[in-house]
Design a protein around this motif. Structure first.
Motif, PDB file in Angstrom:
ATOM      1  N   UNK A  32       0.747  -1.029   0.113  1.00  0.00           N
ATOM      2  CA  UNK A  32       0.260   0.086  -0.116  1.00  0.00           C
ATOM      3  C   UNK A  32       0.832   1.181   0.029  1.00  0.00           C
ATOM      4  N   UNK A  33       1.910   1.254   0.540  1.00  0.00           N
ATOM      5  CA  UNK A  33       3.114   2.395   0.477  1.00  0.00           C
ATOM      6  C   UNK A  33       3.429   2.615  -0.775  1.00  0.00           C
ATOM      7  N   UNK A  34       3.738   1.499  -1.639  1.00  0.00           N
ATOM      8  CA  UNK A  34       4.266   1.834  -2.836  1.00  0.00           C
ATOM      9  C   UNK A  34       2.977   2.524  -3.747  1.00  0.00           C
ATOM     10  N   UNK A  35       1.839   2.070  -3.659  1.00  0.00           N
ATOM     11  CA  UNK A  35       0.749   2.408  -4.312  1.00  0.00           C
ATOM     12  C   UNK A  35       0.558   4.060  -3.947  1.00  0.00           C
ATOM     13  N   UNK A  36       0.643   4.360  -2.643  1.00  0.00           N
ATOM     14  CA  UNK A  36       0.321   5.785  -2.483  1.00  0.00           C
ATOM     15  C   UNK A  36       1.412   6.510  -2.791  1.00  0.00           C
ATOM     16  N   UNK A  37       3.008   6.014  -2.890  1.00  0.00           N
ATOM     17  CA  UNK A  37       3.648   6.779  -3.618  1.00  0.00           C
ATOM     18  C   UNK A  37       3.491   7.280  -4.894  1.00  0.00           C
ATOM     19  N   UNK A  66      -9.920  -1.404 -13.028  1.00  0.00           N
ATOM     20  CA  UNK A  66     -10.276  -1.021 -11.640  1.00  0.00           C
ATOM     21  C   UNK A  66      -9.340  -1.702 -10.517  1.00  0.00           C
ATOM     22  N   UNK A  67      -9.063  -0.844  -9.514  1.00  0.00           N
ATOM     23  CA  UNK A  67      -8.010  -1.318  -8.454  1.00  0.00           C
ATOM     24  C   UNK A  67      -8.805  -1.856  -7.540  1.00  0.00           C
ATOM     25  N   UNK A  68      -8.299  -3.087  -7.166  1.00  0.00           N
ATOM     26  CA  UNK A  68      -8.971  -4.183  -6.179  1.00  0.00           C
ATOM     27  C   UNK A  68      -8.889  -3.525  -4.721  1.00  0.00           C
ATOM     28  N   UNK A  69      -7.530  -2.636  -4.683  1.00  0.00           N
ATOM     29  CA  UNK A  69      -7.018  -2.439  -3.077  1.00  0.00           C
ATOM     30  C   UNK A  69      -7.727  -1.148  -2.692  1.00  0.00           C
ATOM     31  N   UNK A  70      -8.220  -0.570  -3.506  1.00  0.00           N
ATOM     32  CA  UNK A  70      -8.971   0.583  -2.999  1.00  0.00           C
ATOM     33  C   UNK A  70     -10.474   0.607  -3.524  1.00  0.00           C
ATOM     34  N   UNK A  71     -11.423   0.053  -2.536  1.00  0.00           N
ATOM     35  CA  UNK A  71     -12.765  -0.285  -2.907  1.00  0.00           C
ATOM     36  C   UNK A  71     -13.647   1.095  -3.595  1.00  0.00           C
ATOM     37  N   UNK A  72     -14.463   0.910  -4.057  1.00  0.00           N
ATOM     38  CA  UNK A  72     -15.286   2.111  -4.490  1.00  0.00           C
ATOM     39  C   UNK A  72     -15.681   3.147  -3.721  1.00  0.00           C
ATOM     40  N   UNK A  73     -16.063   2.689  -2.433  1.00  0.00           N
ATOM     41  CA  UNK A  73     -16.519   3.520  -1.331  1.00  0.00           C
ATOM     42  C   UNK A  73     -15.343   4.693  -1.029  1.00  0.00           C
ATOM     43  N   UNK A 106      -6.408  13.896 -10.804  1.00  0.00           N
ATOM     44  CA  UNK A 106      -7.264  13.806  -9.455  1.00  0.00           C
ATOM     45  C   UNK A 106      -7.093  12.120  -8.665  1.00  0.00           C
ATOM     46  N   UNK A 107      -7.232  12.584  -7.482  1.00  0.00           N
ATOM     47  CA  UNK A 107      -6.872  11.319  -6.738  1.00  0.00           C
ATOM     48  C   UNK A 107      -7.854  10.296  -6.752  1.00  0.00           C
ATOM     49  N   UNK A 108      -9.300  10.570  -6.832  1.00  0.00           N
ATOM     50  CA  UNK A 108     -10.314   9.617  -6.984  1.00  0.00           C
ATOM     51  C   UNK A 108     -10.229   8.697  -8.284  1.00  0.00           C
ATOM     52  N   UNK A 109      -9.481   9.200  -9.439  1.00  0.00           N
ATOM     53  CA  UNK A 109      -9.193   8.604 -10.572  1.00  0.00           C
ATOM     54  C   UNK A 109      -8.070   7.611 -10.199  1.00  0.00           C
ATOM     55  N   UNK A 110      -6.993   8.103  -9.478  1.00  0.00           N
ATOM     56  CA  UNK A 110      -5.959   7.068  -9.176  1.00  0.00           C
ATOM     57  C   UNK A 110      -6.508   5.997  -8.044  1.00  0.00           C
ATOM     58  N   UNK A 111      -7.466   6.294  -7.297  1.00  0.00           N
ATOM     59  CA  UNK A 111      -7.981   5.258  -6.407  1.00  0.00           C
ATOM     60  C   UNK A 111      -8.709   4.316  -7.092  1.00  0.00           C
ATOM     61  N   UNK A 112      -9.380   4.630  -8.042  1.00  0.00           N
ATOM     62  CA  UNK A 112     -10.569   3.809  -8.668  1.00  0.00           C
ATOM     63  C   UNK A 112      -9.924   3.047  -9.789  1.00  0.00           C
ATOM     64  N   UNK A 113      -9.078   3.746 -10.603  1.00  0.00           N
ATOM     65  CA  UNK A 113      -8.702   3.331 -11.968  1.00  0.00           C
ATOM     66  C   UNK A 113      -6.925   3.177 -11.860  1.00  0.00           C
ATOM     67  N   UNK A 114      -6.512   1.939 -11.876  1.00  0.00           N
ATOM     68  CA  UNK A 114      -4.976   1.878 -11.737  1.00  0.00           C
ATOM     69  C   UNK A 114      -4.294   2.332 -13.086  1.00  0.00           C
ATOM     70  N   UNK A 115      -4.172   3.714 -13.137  1.00  0.00           N
ATOM     71  CA  UNK A 115      -3.731   4.547 -14.266  1.00  0.00           C
ATOM     72  C   UNK A 115      -2.228   4.297 -14.432  1.00  0.00           C
ATOM     73  N   UNK A 116      -1.447   3.830 -13.306  1.00  0.00           N
ATOM     74  CA  UNK A 116      -0.159   3.854 -13.389  1.00  0.00           C
ATOM     75  C   UNK A 116       0.366   2.614 -14.250  1.00  0.00           C
ATOM     76  N   UNK A 117      -0.362   1.476 -14.156  1.00  0.00           N
ATOM     77  CA  UNK A 117       0.111   0.271 -14.712  1.00  0.00           C
ATOM     78  C   UNK A 117      -0.932  -0.077 -15.950  1.00  0.00           C
ATOM     79  N   UNK A 118      -2.152   0.163 -15.600  1.00  0.00           N
ATOM     80  CA  UNK A 118      -3.020  -0.035 -16.854  1.00  0.00           C
ATOM     81  C   UNK A 118      -4.364   0.213 -16.386  1.00  0.00           C
TER      82      UNK A 118
END
Length: 380
Positions: free
Chosen positions: A271-276, A302-309, A287-299
């Protein structure tokens, strides 16, 4: 030969140096309970308008624990040399984490030490409560598994050899299943020292794998995917993350700084690396919401480690600027879900363990009885 003059040796100085060497600041540890008590006592004294040096002096008289007493005395020495409290805290990395240091640093700017101590104490209490819930959830299944394994080993080592002797004396042809069980029992009995040694080596390497900076990332990632427990572990990480972020943002910490501190509070390198990675993209105004919902960094998945809520809450914040109040609701929601999971976990695991253990025991009982049936057939 010259005689050593013991009168000229300064034993007191040698003992002081030895004490300093053994009591290194970077190695000092106290329990989480002791840490909470430390902050609670200091908060009560500071909140009663007692100066910090006097408060620490009073605490040295109250505590009997050597590590805490040495810690307080070191803090007093540092303060007498006009060293900042947050700098003294940094010298004890195994006691005070990045969050503690940063909150105390805030006090040195705002002169609100009591508030800072209360924030740290409350956060530690919540984290301790959360850890206790998870530990209690795991204790019952571990007891069942341990007792089951002990029973199976006892059966293989003490019961099977006697049964084998009985059938050998009777000169009965053993079925393949019985022979395999007997061979397994012989292997365990003859090689238990090597098996125990391999188990110790395995535990040692697992500890090294967990504590090594290069491999901890992969350990933490695997820990998040453990069957049956993965959802509980992720909820715990996200609850601590949301709660820490809430504390920081409500104290007007910038989002980039708050994320940098909150990532270390979860004690999970994955999680530390993902937040970095998120912080890097935030600096590019993504936008932070986009980074949490969509793993833009790799592909774009949907990012399974940050739920939609969580991502939806952040999305609302980007429009209303009310993230702190929303984050505490998410943290409380996860805490309630953890309570439900903890209550149901033993109910889920118990039948699974019983089925597996029952199957193993039934196999061994069947292996013992099969030659007996053959003996009956021979007699007929």
């Amino acid at each position: 030969m010259n005689k050593i003059n013991f009168k000229n040796i300064d034993f007191k100085s040698i003992l002081e140096q030895l004490k300093t060497y053994l009591w290194k600041k970077s190695n000092v540890k106290i329990s989480q309970k002791q840490k909470i008590e430390f902050f609670d006592s200091l908060y009560n004294l500071i909140n009663s308008w007692i100066p910090i040096t006097n408060s620490l002096s009073i605490m040295t008289l109250q505590t009997k624990d050597k590590n805490i007493k040495n810690l307080i005395q070191t803090l007093l020495k540092d303060l007498s040399k006009w060293k900042k409290l947050q700098e003294s805290f940094k010298d004890f990395p195994k006691i005070f984490n990045h969050f503690d240091v940063y909150i105390i640093k805030m006090w040195e700017i705002t002169w609100k030490l009591a508030d800072a101590l209360d924030i740290v104490k409350t956060r530690e209490e919540k984290n301790k409560e959360l850890k206790s819930k998870i530990i209690w959830a795991l204790i019952y299944p571990m007891i069942i598994v341990s007792l089951s394994i002990s029973m199976i080993i006892w059966f293989m080592v003490f019961v099977i050899p006697r049964v084998q002797k009985m059938y050998v004396d009777a000169r009965v042809n053993l079925p393949p299943l019985t022979q395999k069980v007997i061979d397994t029992a012989d292997f365990l009995k003859n090689n238990w020292i090597y098996l125990a040694l391999w188990l110790v080596i395995l535990i040692y390497f697992l500890i090294k794998f967990k504590t090594n900076k290069k491999t901890k990332y992969y350990y933490d990632k695997a820990f998040l995917d453990i069957p049956l427990f993965w959802w509980l572990v992720r909820k715990k990480v996200l609850s601590i993350f949301a709660n820490t972020l809430w504390v920081l943002l409500q104290n007007w910490i910038m989002i980039n700084e708050a994320l940098d501190i909150a990532k270390k509070s979860v004690e999970n390198d994955y999680y530390e690396k993902k937040v970095d990675e998120m912080i890097v993209w935030l600096n590019e105004w993504v936008p932070l919401s986009e980074l949490m919902w969509i793993t833009k960094i790799t592909s774009w998945k949907e990012d399974e480690y940050f739920p939609i809520e969580i991502s939806s809450v952040v999305k609302i914040w980007e429009q209303t600027w009310k993230l702190p109040s929303l984050l505490i609701k998410i943290a409380n929601k996860y805490n309630k879900e953890i309570d439900v999971i903890v209550k149901n976990l033993s109910t889920v695991i118990e039948p699974v363990v019983i089925v597996i253990v029952g199957w193993i025991v039934w196999t061994m009982v069947l292996a013992i009885l099969l030659p007996f049936f053959n003996m009956v057939n021979v007699v007929k």
